[in-house]
Write an enzyme that holds these catalytic residues in place. Structure first.
Site, PDB file in Angstrom:
ATOM      1  N   HIS A 240     -55.933  58.192 -41.114  1.00 24.02           N
ATOM      2  CA  HIS A 240     -54.370  58.332 -41.869  1.00 24.02           C
ATOM      3  C   HIS A 240     -54.048  59.339 -42.267  1.00 24.02           C
ATOM      4  O   HIS A 240     -52.630  59.259 -41.419  1.00 24.02           O
ATOM      5  CB  HIS A 240     -54.750  56.907 -42.955  1.00 24.02           C
ATOM      6  N   GLU A 243     -52.959  60.699 -39.307  1.00 21.63           N
ATOM      7  CA  GLU A 243     -51.932  60.259 -38.467  1.00 21.63           C
ATOM      8  C   GLU A 243     -50.253  60.677 -38.714  1.00 21.63           C
ATOM      9  O   GLU A 243     -49.475  61.321 -38.239  1.00 21.63           O
ATOM     10  CB  GLU A 243     -51.832  59.163 -38.762  1.00 21.63           C
ATOM     11  N   HIS A 244     -50.188  61.105 -40.837  1.00 18.21           N
ATOM     12  CA  HIS A 244     -49.518  61.432 -40.681  1.00 18.21           C
ATOM     13  C   HIS A 244     -48.416  63.081 -40.793  1.00 18.21           C
ATOM     14  O   HIS A 244     -47.930  63.453 -40.563  1.00 18.21           O
ATOM     15  CB  HIS A 244     -49.439  61.392 -42.453  1.00 18.21           C
ATOM     16  N   GLU A 314     -48.060  65.352 -47.119  1.00 18.34           N
ATOM     17  CA  GLU A 314     -48.110  63.888 -46.949  1.00 18.34           C
ATOM     18  C   GLU A 314     -49.355  63.345 -47.850  1.00 18.34           C
ATOM     19  O   GLU A 314     -49.664  62.386 -47.784  1.00 18.34           O
ATOM     20  CB  GLU A 314     -48.207  64.127 -45.385  1.00 18.34           C
ATOM     21  N   GLU A 321     -47.760  55.500 -51.317  1.00 13.32           N
ATOM     22  CA  GLU A 321     -48.171  53.941 -50.033  1.00 13.32           C
ATOM     23  C   GLU A 321     -48.836  53.571 -50.367  1.00 13.32           C
ATOM     24  O   GLU A 321     -48.994  52.892 -50.351  1.00 13.32           O
ATOM     25  CB  GLU A 321     -48.448  55.262 -48.681  1.00 13.32           C
TER      26      GLU A 321
END
Length: 1265
Positions: A240, A243-244, A314, A321
């Site tokens: 993840h 991805e960011h 991030e 998040e």
């Protein structure tokens, strides 16, 4: 309470297997609590999609039933679309916001309203097939181009609808012997004829599908076959993170934003996906955008820049998040997955990762993971859209991606593992930044190796081993697991069965799916016909049988939800009905009914082949490939379904279906498959009348005992039900026509009995009983139609002594589901047989009833009959009222257990002076209601002049006008003295009350925070709560910025000045400018509060502009951490108030226009969108709504200037006295002093991530932007 949209969609859910369907809504869907990739169905239209039957008892109305009621959906209040008449999906401030952890993505497969009886959304012909002719048809079907070693996936979700019952269904033709049948069933299914597959030399696979919806746009998705399941123990969350970093660090992606392209990314268990939705050409130069989009995806996936600054940004964003995702729904999802997959990493490798690890990784650690997994042979590129030259696209793909990886790795020859198996992936030499083939001086680590290690994608995705629930498995039964939490409101239990995926690649495979679909489609009726008491033991019973590409298995799930005190009886009822279905099977009548329905619905789906959006097609293909199903288009899906339908027998249906249920029906027997897991999620305390809160206790042994006792209860075979062919006979209709003499009368203000606009195709009529009618013929959805009745009034018409009467009354009508002399079950089956989906909704300002139907087999006539019966002969039942009231009692009591709902509820009470019409009715109000009071509250709205019916569909003028006269014209005219109820004044609270700022504290094991900021706005048509008409003073409105407005005025010459003058005099001026203003403020909030200050992961600005009420409001929703939420609120206020000091730039306005116009253009092919545009066109309470609001919508957006936006902005009350805010904080120390971060600790930047749907869909990360 905004649209109290309740969704008690009792329905069947299956994994898609035939072809995707799109109903015009291709936006990423909102939070789906159910996990897995499942599609809701109505047995009414048994479709081969996820085999899920869902029966929700409070409304005891099957999903296909006519009135399936949906308890309050949190949609439709804060986000009403600014475009005239259209209501955007939204949430009710009073109900809080659904912060979906995984929902910004659309579901793959079918997206369509399910046939159902009355769904309360308040909150808010084929003859029998000949086998031989089927074989001939099959041999003529064109196959798709196949890529090397490419598995063909199957797929389309079967339609939801059910057709008229036919008892003459001749199944297996006698002339076909068993050998011929076996040979036929062994034939491979045809592949999609337009789907082009290929593979580059470096192993990158690509799929290209031409698709014209939406026109002049395309989807490009890069799927990298790596996800959280591929992470090692010290890498949890690193997929993840990449991805960011890769996505947001791409400069080429940023450059695309000015072209009207949209992009995003998400990470799941088994893959990471980067996607771009783009125009095919630039607006001005007509330059081809395909190469630029591919170049951006190439940079993102294979050439990211791992800058330390970006990694740190991030890291902070992901930590934010992680905290925001941690809702109770997410925690429940975690529990289900942990126990279902306790034997492998799916139960513990959640994509968001672990906080302590995310904080530690350095750039080198992150880069190494990228080098290990991001290579061409481990990726698939999907391109779907308005493409007319596939060879050119292939050339672009080769030019952009062809050189990646060729200098440093061998080309994989097959997808099977190499000599080292999966471990080879961890031994691959380090390639700087994963840019194999593009660097020259950095090969020192690999140049001296004599032989490169081949990098291949896993042969099996996801690469895990499962313990299957198969008979004879030597595994002990795992005791039921119990998850208790104070934020849970209801009892819920899940019994799981896990088996390997059965690939759908042959006619025999498809036949098995069809038989399971028929078998499982019967369950909801079994329960609904048996339990009609006012206090049924269960809230919902749901059976799901669906394939999951993300989990690599097929899971059957029995889910039972109930009030905690009823849990034992609820479990007994559920397993008893499952056992009854398994033991006795479906009846001959059910077989013919569901088979007929599938054939009719698939025929309709095939006719809609040119109306499926590109993103729906792409999602469907991606999921189908993950499951190795054969991908077919809708026409092929229908032809193959017809071919196998004729070979199905009742005995085989019951045999195949019984195997699916054995893990429940034979529970406890030595030969029964063992459940993969049994998980109960329960509250720690429950409400007991007269006592208050008391402890709730439950044990694993009690759960086992309840299951076994349900299986021992006596059962009987299911009786056949008589289904009405029509609700009104021709003789009854003739008699009504003679009595009431229906006719069209002149439309007020025109003198004409019929107004037709050639440009839009809209026709306006007025019936002699006062009902206004608008219709539009549209062929975009072949042989389909949608109709909506809007009745002015809604919750605003509730009086101080009838609080909640309208919303409970609408729910009561939905719960009852009866009309005339017909039972609820008969009405439901009537809807099923005619593929009708009906829903009810009560909003603050109106009651609405919507029907979706097909024009096959008199489907439109049937829908009109149903509407006529509701208006003329609706039946109000005491037990239905009891269920409706109980539902709202339970819903109110659950508010304190939801941080978002509790915070929003407190804000609404403060802002609207305690007005209960805009929040959930209280227990005191509910107890004061009775059946007569709620009936009167609802039916008093139904006065001729207060009713407007709009219809959009593929019908002829003669067909529609005959139905209008026959079924609407014969509705009894209102008495002259009858008037729709008025409404008590709505007031915003005066600032002297001191309630501008409030707080909510919620005890929770984990910390979270959210906030809402709201204030008054005018309505869509320029009226304010103070009684002002802004159009009367628009020329006197203060200008925002003299310098700016002066210079802009100098640019306006001649025609431009006239255009601006026309815009400001147009009735939709404030609707259009407010919509553009909302886009601009939203963009600024994300840029400032999220990206620059890093105070939130999710922030949005929404406008609720009413049509009939003289008010509106705006709402800013923000999520944060307890330490940052106060600063986040201050930052949001600064952005909201800063439009004067930081003036709007032309590029901001241009981007807002482009966004709204593109959305409008894309939606125009949808019947539902046109229905929204037609809303209130003849409503006397919305006098400014006229045809020009539809015809001139595009030119109004284009003509809007920055000065116009400021004229709208000045109508928002953003001063300290008018602005209300409420902060909600959850945590172990909630209510105690919260430590706020110092300036030094504040992150500089933040962004957001994504989520797909499915069980544990909340595991998927949120969209990156």
């Amino acid at each position: 309470m905004a649209s109290s949209s309740s969704s008690i969609f009792t329905g069947v859910k299956f994994s898609p297997i035939l072809a995707p369907f799109n109903s015009g809504d291709s936006r990423r869907s909102r939070y789906l609590k159910d996990s897995r990739n499942k599609v809701r169905f109505n047995p009414s239209s048994p479709r081969l999609t996820p085999h899920r039957v869902r029966v929700e008892a409070p409304s005891l109305i099957p999903y296909n039933g006519l009135w399936a009621a949906q308890p309050n959906s949190h949609k439709g209040r804060l986000k009403r679309n600014i475009v005239s008449g259209k209501e955007a999906t939204g949430i009710s401030l009073s109900q809080g916001r659904n912060f979906c952890l995984t929902c910004k993505r659309n579901q793959a497969g079918i997206r369509r309203a399910l046939p159902s009886a009355f769904v309360d959304r308040t909150a808010f012909s084929l003859s029998r097939s000949s086998l031989t002719s089927s074989l001939r048809k099959h041999s003529q079907i064109v196959n798709a181009t196949l890529g090397p070693d490419e598995p063909h996936a199957a797929g389309t979700a079967w339609p939801d609808g059910i057709v008229a019952e036919r008892q003459d269904l001749d199944l297996l033709p006698p002339e076909i012997d068993s050998a011929e049948l076996e040979a036929f069933l062994g034939c491979e299914l045809p592949s999609h004829p337009k789907l082009h597959r290929g593979q580059l030399k470096n192993g990158l696979r690509y799929l290209i599908l031409p698709n014209k919806v939406p026109p002049n746009r395309f989807e490009a998705h890069m799927e990298v076959h790596v996800g959280s399941i591929d992470e090692e123990e010290d890498e949890q969350g690193i997929a993840h993170m990449i991805e960011h970093v890769a996505f947001l660090g791409s400069k080429k992606r940023e450059k695309l934003l000015g072209t009207g392209a949209r992009s995003n990314a998400y990470t799941d268990f088994h893959h990471t996906v980067f996607h771009i939705h783009s125009p095919t050409h630039t607006k001005d130069s007509e330059d081809d955008l395909f190469p630029s989009v591919l170049d951006a995806l190439n940079e993102i996936a294979f050439h990211p820049k791992f800058l330390s600054s970006r990694v740190e940004k991030e890291r902070r964003a992901i930590l934010s998040e992680l905290q925001m995702m941690n809702t109770i729904e997410y925690r429940v999802d975690c529990q289900l997955l942990q126990h279902l997959h306790s034997e492998n990493k799916l139960g513990r490798r959640f994509p968001i990762g672990l906080e302590e690890q995310i904080k530690k990784w350095d750039v080198d650690k992150i880069r190494k993971f990228h080098e290990r997994w991001y290579f061409p042979a481990n990726a698939t590129l999907y391109i779907v859209g308005d493409i007319d030259n596939i060879p050119r696209i292939v050339h672009n793909i080769e030019a952009v991606f062809g050189k990646n990886g060729l200098d440093n790795e061998s080309t994989p020859s097959s997808p099977s593992p190499g000599a080292f198996g999966a471990m080879a992936n961890f031994l691959v030499p380090k390639l700087p930044a994963g840019l194999g083939g593009t660097f020259s001086n950095e090969k020192t680590n690999t140049a001296d190796q004599s032989k490169m290690i081949k990098r291949e994608r896993h042969a099996i995705r996801p690469p895990v081993e499962h313990n299957w629930s198969l008979p004879g498995t030597s595994v002990d039964l795992k005791p039921p697991q119990i998850f208790k939490h104070e934020l849970l409101q209801n009892f819920a239990i899940n019994m799981f069965c896990k088996i390997p995926v059965s690939k759908v690649q042959t006619f025999g495979d498809l036949r098995n799916v069809l038989m399971k679909r028929i078998f499982l489609s019967a369950l909801h009726f079994r329960i609904n016909t048996r339990y009609k008491s006012s206090n049924p033991p269960f809230t919902s019973v749901e059976l799901d049988h669906s394939d999951s590409g993300r989990e690599g298995c097929t899971v059957t799930t029995l889910t039972v939800t109930a009030e905690p005190q009823n849990w034992q009886n609820a479990v007994k009822v559920a397993v008893q009905e499952v056992r009854r279905l398994k033991e006795f099977g479906v009846t001959r009548g059910e077989l013919t009914r569901y088979m007929d329905a599938l054939l009719k619905d698939s025929e309709h789906l095939a006719a809609m082949i040119d109306n499926v959006s590109s993103v729906d097609n792409l999602d469907f293909i991606m999921e189908s490939d993950a499951l190795s199903h054969t991908v077919m288009d809708q026409t092929q899906g229908h032809e193959t379904l017809v071919a196998v339908a004729g070979t199905v027998t009742l005995e085989e249906v019951n045999t195949v279906g019984a195997k699916v249920l054995e893990f429940i029906s034979d529970f406890g027997r030595p030969t029964a498959p063992l459940p993969a897991a049994i998980v109960a999620c329960v509250p720690t305390k429950v409400h007991v009348d007269g006592v208050g809160e008391s402890d709730f206790n439950i044990s694993p042994d009690e759960i086992i005992e309840s299951v076994k006792s349900g299986l021992l209860a006596p059962i009987e075979a299911e009786p056949e039900l008589e289904v009405p062919k029509e609700l009104i006979s021709q003789s009854q209709l003739k008699e009504l026509t003679l009595q009431r003499n229906p006719c069209f009368v002149p439309i007020p203000g025109s003198g004409l009995t019929k107004l037709h606009d050639k440009e839009t195709g809209i026709t306006q009529l007025r019936l002699s009983n006062g009902i206004a009618v608008n219709y539009k013929k549209s062929t975009t959805e072949s042989r389909a139609g949608v109709m909506r009745l809007i009745v002015g009034g809604g919750r605003a018409a509730e009086t101080s002594d009838s609080k909640g009467a309208v919303v409970v009354g609408v729910r009561t009508l939905s719960e009852g589901g009866r009309v005339g002399d017909f039972s609820r079950e008969q009405v439901e089956l009537f809807c099923v047989n005619h593929l009708i989906n009906c829903s009810l909704e009560s909003t603050e300002e109106f009651i609405a009833m919507e029907f979706r139907f097909t024009l096959r087999d008199n489907g439109m006539q049937a829908a009109f009959q149903l509407l006529h019966m509701v208006l003329e002969r609706s039946v109000w039942l005491e037990d239905a009222f009891d269920r409706a009231r109980q539902l709202y009692l339970s819903y109110f009591r659950s508010i304190p257990k939801s941080l978002e709902r509790a915070t929003a509820h407190k804000l609404m009470i403060a802002m609207l002076n305690g007005d209960e019409r805009f929040v959930e009715p209280t227990p005191k109000s509910l107890q004061s209601l009775n059946l007569e009071s709620v009936k009167d509250a609802v039916m008093s709205h139904f006065v001729g002049d207060n009713m407007e019916v709009s219809i959009v569909g593929d019908f002829s003028e003669e067909e529609i006008e005959r139905c209008i006269l026959d079924y609407l014209g014969t509705v009894k005219a209102s008495h002259d003295s009858a008037k729709p109820p008025g409404s008590e004044p709505i007031l915003f609270r005066q600032p002297t009350a001191g309630l501008q700022f409030q707080q909510v504290f919620l005890k929770d094991t984990d910390e979270r925070a959210c906030a809402y900021i709201a204030g008054p706005a005018p309505n869509r048509w320029g009226f304010t709560v103070d009684g002002d008409d802004l159009f009367q003073s628009v020329s006197k409105l203060p200008v925002a910025h003299d310098g700016l407005l002066k210079s802009e005025e100098q640019l306006l010459e001649g025609g431009d000045r006239e255009l601006q003058k026309k815009l400001r005099a147009h009735p939709l001026f404030f609707g259009v400018t407010m919509g553009l203003l909302a886009e601009i403020i939203n963009s600024r909030l994300f840029t400032t509060v999220r990206d620059s200050l890093g105070l939130t992961y999710d922030v949005s600005f929404e406008l609720n502009l009413f049509d009939r009420l003289n008010l509106g409001w705006y709402v800013i929703s923000v999520t944060s951490t307890p330490g940052k939420v106060y600063k986040a609120v201050d930052a949001c206020k600064s952005v909201l108030r800063g439009l004067h000091s930081n003036q709007i730039a032309p590029r901001e306005l241009d981007r807002a226009k482009r966004t709204l116009l593109m959305r409008h253009e894309a939606e125009l092919k949808s019947n539902a969108y046109w229905l929204n545009l037609l809303a209130h066109l003849q409503a006397s309470s919305v006098p400014r709504k006229e045809l020009s609001c539809i015809k001139e919508l595009v030119s109004l957006y284009e003509a809007a200037s920055i000065e116009d936006i400021y004229l709208a902005y000045n109508q928002l009350r953003v001063d300290e006295d008018s602005l209300y805010s409420c902060i909600g904080i959850a945590g172990a120390q909630a209510g105690e002093e919260i430590t706020v971060l110092s300036e030094e600790e504040e992150p500089e930047d933040v962004f957001s991530g994504v989520v797909p749907v499915g069980r544990g869909s909340s595991m998927t990360t949120r969209p990156t932007t």
